[in-house]
Design a protein around this motif. Structure first.
Motif, mmCIF file in Angstrom:
data_model
loop_
_atom_site.group_PDB
_atom_site.id
_atom_site.type_symbol
_atom_site.label_atom_id
_atom_site.label_comp_id
_atom_site.label_asym_id
_atom_site.label_seq_id
_atom_site.Cartn_x
_atom_site.Cartn_y
_atom_site.Cartn_z
ATOM 1 N N GLU A 1 -44.151 94.800 3.810
ATOM 2 C CA GLU A 1 -42.871 94.638 3.155
ATOM 3 C C GLU A 1 -42.859 93.356 2.303
ATOM 4 N N TYR B 1 -36.170 86.327 2.676
ATOM 5 C CA TYR B 1 -36.888 87.271 3.532
ATOM 6 C C TYR B 1 -37.274 86.627 4.847
ATOM 7 N N ARG C 1 -39.460 98.125 -4.489
ATOM 8 C CA ARG C 1 -39.547 99.352 -3.706
ATOM 9 C C ARG C 1 -40.337 100.436 -4.430
ATOM 10 N N ALA D 1 -35.459 94.128 0.910
ATOM 11 C CA ALA D 1 -36.161 94.812 1.999
ATOM 12 C C ALA D 1 -35.168 95.321 3.046
#
Lengths: 415, 372
Positions: free
Chosen positions: B45, B75, A93, A52
């Motif tokens: 995300e 993350y 993605r 990310a």
């Protein structure tokens, strides 16, 4: 561009150095600024996989590190060696990959609950030693006695023996017949009901035996419960519910802290879903058992109606909102009646031993003016007195016409 | 501190938040700065990461779950910043996979043993019980070792002797006291976890005596007992509803279900308040080399997040799990800050300070992370 701003930490202290990272040539990287000036061979540096927008880390072999915002340049300067992680990052993605993942997860999830859980639970159920199942059963009965105010039965011993004899007849040919036993309990709290408990015990409430005026209705209910026992529904249900709990807890456990409730609701819904399948299975078993003993499956419909009516009335009395139309109940009654018709078609001589059989309407043996307007066909027939009303099977003997049994059965459906 | 967040799981107990100790408890340095934990993870995300990794886990029959865990942890760590610098999760997937294989094998062995011999199953249960303190230490050590900030690693000192006392031996007085010692034992365990942590050369100190865990637990117990008393009888209706002729259709089934749900509701409410109180209690009494944490979780807010998360997850067939996780992490970070007088530039690594440098390499031997 061949330089970018970054933070540098030497791995020995927490001091943050504002630096510029430069590429001198294809092989050499230089970190410069804030008292730092070091060069390194690019291939000796390790970059963290892309994820990310997360800050990337470029680590020196001595533990020092550069922290930099993600930038396309980084993957040119420091090739990622971990091809798996690179592929996963690309998938994350990619809109199509995300969409495909959603579909896959939903399909697997649904399949797990619809087939996986029942399959696994049933596999394990077949391996549970009978001893454990019996213990579970006596535990449950103990709880029923203790918490639901199940009291010793008030039904006379003679009557109990009579019903037990019917029960013995029904179970006689079943593979596990010797494990099955009938238990009577006075249970005002749950009213007319019968329960199949793990280990082979069937509990019948006094309220149930009192509700029926024909023993064939009792047979029908007991046959249904025997179906639950034959298929070990109680144990399988317990196992299924616990699997649902475990799986759901695995997925939601750390998100809501009170996984009990997260898990409770779907577990309950699934339990209902599963048990509907079990009910149908037990019903089918009951129909076959009844038919094998010369009793029309329509008696099951009669018994269900009485139970429904009873619960309907008591609901309104107590003012509890109740799902007044429970289609599954109607469907089961309809199925029982269909089975009843098949049965009578095969055994026309038993027509008089079906619920709601009306000697007058069906055979034209009426006393006087008939009030049964539903069965118009026979109204003007030459009737003699049969003195039997719906619900009693011991109809007067007489010639079997069969002409009107169909409409008699249909008339019943209006309930 | 992300790892600390997790070291204090959304655990059972606690009610109203105890007042945050104001100035007095803090080091009396002239100007203490409040460094907020900033979380900037985004649900959309994280959703992509979560769903793709879950799909890959399913396709690989669970093997990929170790990679999924690393990506997910990275993350959350990477999205949490303190003084402008993000945390890092640096664990590799293989040790995690190893740990999971061991955990799954143990669990399967336990299940399978039950099919053949009760004796064997009891033996395995005993083995798992005996292994638990060791696993707790290994898990904490693994997590700490692969958590870092500003280039320095966290570390957990693997004091097995003390772990066995607090996580196994103390179970005996706990049982003998019929559970009355629960808050005290819990306090001893939390103190053990906190005090064995290091960040670089800075030691964690726990400024709380185990007895101070009593008030929130007692309040929670009181409320819960009253609640349970009223509804416990109806709970058993579930047993009744299954296997009856009219299973699930009758008013009895609905009534029993409603009551059970109502009882869980009380449990849920108490749990949220207790979780907030205990987390605050712990964080507010941690001292890291003269720096102090401050946690201001609110029971009501936590309850709202738990409740809405639950409904969202149920209503979305699980697809909103990432969103739920993000907002919980968001709220926790929002409520946490570090009070320090310095700019964090002068903390040193353990090697540099010469503090207990021996244990670091031992970790590699049993480098596993247990815990699914």
């Amino acid at each position: 561009m061949n330089a970018f701003k970054a933070h540098y930490f030497d791995g020995q202290s927490s001091r943050l150095h504002e630096v510029e990272v430069q590429r001198l040539d294809v092989h050499t990287i230089r970190v410069l600024g804030d008292g730092i000036d070091r060069s390194a061979v690019a291939s000796s540096l390790r970059i963290s996989p892309r994820l990310a927008r997360i800050t990337r880390t470029i680590e020196f072999s001595d533990g020092a590190r550069i922290l930099a915002s993600d930038h396309p340049l980084l993957d040119q300067w420091f090739p990622q060696e971990d091809r798996l992680q690179r592929m996963v990052d690309r998938l994350e993605r990619h809109a199509h990959a995300v969409a495909a993942s959603i579909v896959l997860c939903l399909v697997v999830g649904i399949a797990t609950f619809a087939w996986g859980v029942p399959w696994l639970a049933d596999r394990i159920a077949t391996r549970v030693p009978p001893g454990i199942e019996e213990k579970l059963g006596s535990e449950v009965l103990g709880q029923l006695d203790e918490y639901f105010g199940f009291a010793p039965s008030g039904v006379s011993q003679a009557r109990q023996d009579e019903l037990s004899a019917r029960f013995d007849m029904l179970r006689a040919d079943m593979p596990d017949a010797r494990d099955y036993q009938l238990v009577f309990r006075d249970a005002a709290s749950i009213g007319p009901n019968a329960l199949a408990i793990p280990g082979g015990t069937i509990v019948v409430t006094d309220q149930l035996t009192g509700l029926f005026d024909n023993d064939r209705e009792f047979d029908a209910v007991v046959a249904h419960e025997l179906g639950h026992q034959q298929h070990r529904h109680a144990l399988r249900q317990t196992l299924r519910s616990s699997f649902v709990l475990v799986i759901a807890a695995l997925f939601t456990g750390d998100v809501s802290s009170a996984s009990a409730i997260v898990v409770g609701v779907p577990a309950f819904l699934l339990q209902n879903h599963y048990s509907r399948g079990f009910e149908e299975e037990a019903d089918a078993f009951a129909f076959a058992t009844l038919a094998a003993h010369g009793t029309s499956p329509a008696w099951f419909a009669a018994a269900m109606r009485k139970l429904d009516d009873f619960h309907h009335d008591s609901d309104e009395d107590e003012g509890i909102a109740y799902l007044s139309s429970h289609p599954s109940s109607f469907a089961r009654i309809a199925a029982a009646e269909a089975e009843g018709e098949t049965f009578i078609a095969a055994h026309p001589e038993l027509i008089r031993e079906t619920p709601g059989y009306d000697a007058c309407a069906d055979e034209g043996i009426c006393a006087d003016e008939d009030e049964d307007s539903e069965v118009g066909d026979c109204d003007d027939a030459d009737c003699t007195d049969a003195g039997e009303s719906a619900g009693h099977d011991e109809a007067a003997a007489g010639a079997d016409s069969g002409a009107c049994d169909k409409s008699a059965v249909e008339g019943k459906k209006g309930f | 501190m992300e790892e600390q967040l997790d070291a204090v799981p959304p655990l059972p107990p606690a009610l109203p938040e105890p007042p945050v100790p104001a100035g007095p408890g803090l080091p009396s340095v002239p100007s203490v700065f409040e460094h907020r934990f900033v979380f900037d993870g985004r649900a959309d995300e994280y959703f992509r990461i979560w769903i793709v990794n879950l799909a890959l886990t399913l396709l690989s029959l669970g093997i990929f779950s170790a990679w999924a865990k690393v990506r997910s942890e990275r993350y959350f760590y990477g999205s949490t910043r303190l003084a402008g610098v993000p945390f890092e999760y640096t664990a590799k997937p293989l040790p995690i996979l190893k740990g999971r294989i061991i955990a799954v094998s143990l669990f399967s062995a336990y299940i399978v043993a039950g099919q053949y011999s009760l004796f064997m199953q009891l033996g395995l249960a005993l083995l798992i019980a005996v292994l638990t303190p060791w696993l707790i230490v290994r898990g904490a050590a693994f997590r700490a070792r692969y958590s870092s900030w500003r280039g320095l690693n966290f570390r957990f000192i693997p004091d097995y002797g003390e772990a066995y006392i607090r996580f196994l031996v103390l179970g005996l007085p706990l049982i003998l006291s019929l559970g009355l010692l629960y808050p005290w034992v819990k306090g001893k365990q939390k103190a053990f976890i906190v005090e064995n942590h290091r960040f670089g050369g800075s030691w964690f100190k726990f400024l709380l005596s185990p007895g101070q865990f009593y008030p929130p637990y007692l309040i929670a117990w009181g409320v819960l007992s009253a609640w349970m008393f009223v509804f416990s009888m109806l709970m058993f209706g579930v047993i009744m509803a299954s296997g009856s002729v009219r299973s699930g259709e009758g008013p009895a089934g609905l009534l029993v279900f409603g009551m059970t749900a109502f009882m869980y509701l009380g449990y849920f409410v108490v749990l949220a308040f207790l979780a907030a109180a205990i987390a605050n209690l712990i964080y507010n009494h941690i001292d890291i080399g003269g720096r102090r944490l401050r946690s201001t979780l609110k029971g009501r807010q936590l309850l709202w997040i738990y409740a809405s998360n639950t409904i969202a997850i149920l209503g979305s067939a699980g697809l909103l799990i990432p969103w739920a996780k993000i907002r919980l992490a968001q709220y926790r970070a929002d409520c946490l800050c570090l009070l320090a007088a310095d700019d964090f530039n002068d903390m040193l690594a353990e090697r540099a300070t010469g503090v207990d440098a021996t244990a670091a390499e031992v970790d590699g031997l049993f480098d596993i992370d247990i815990g699914l």
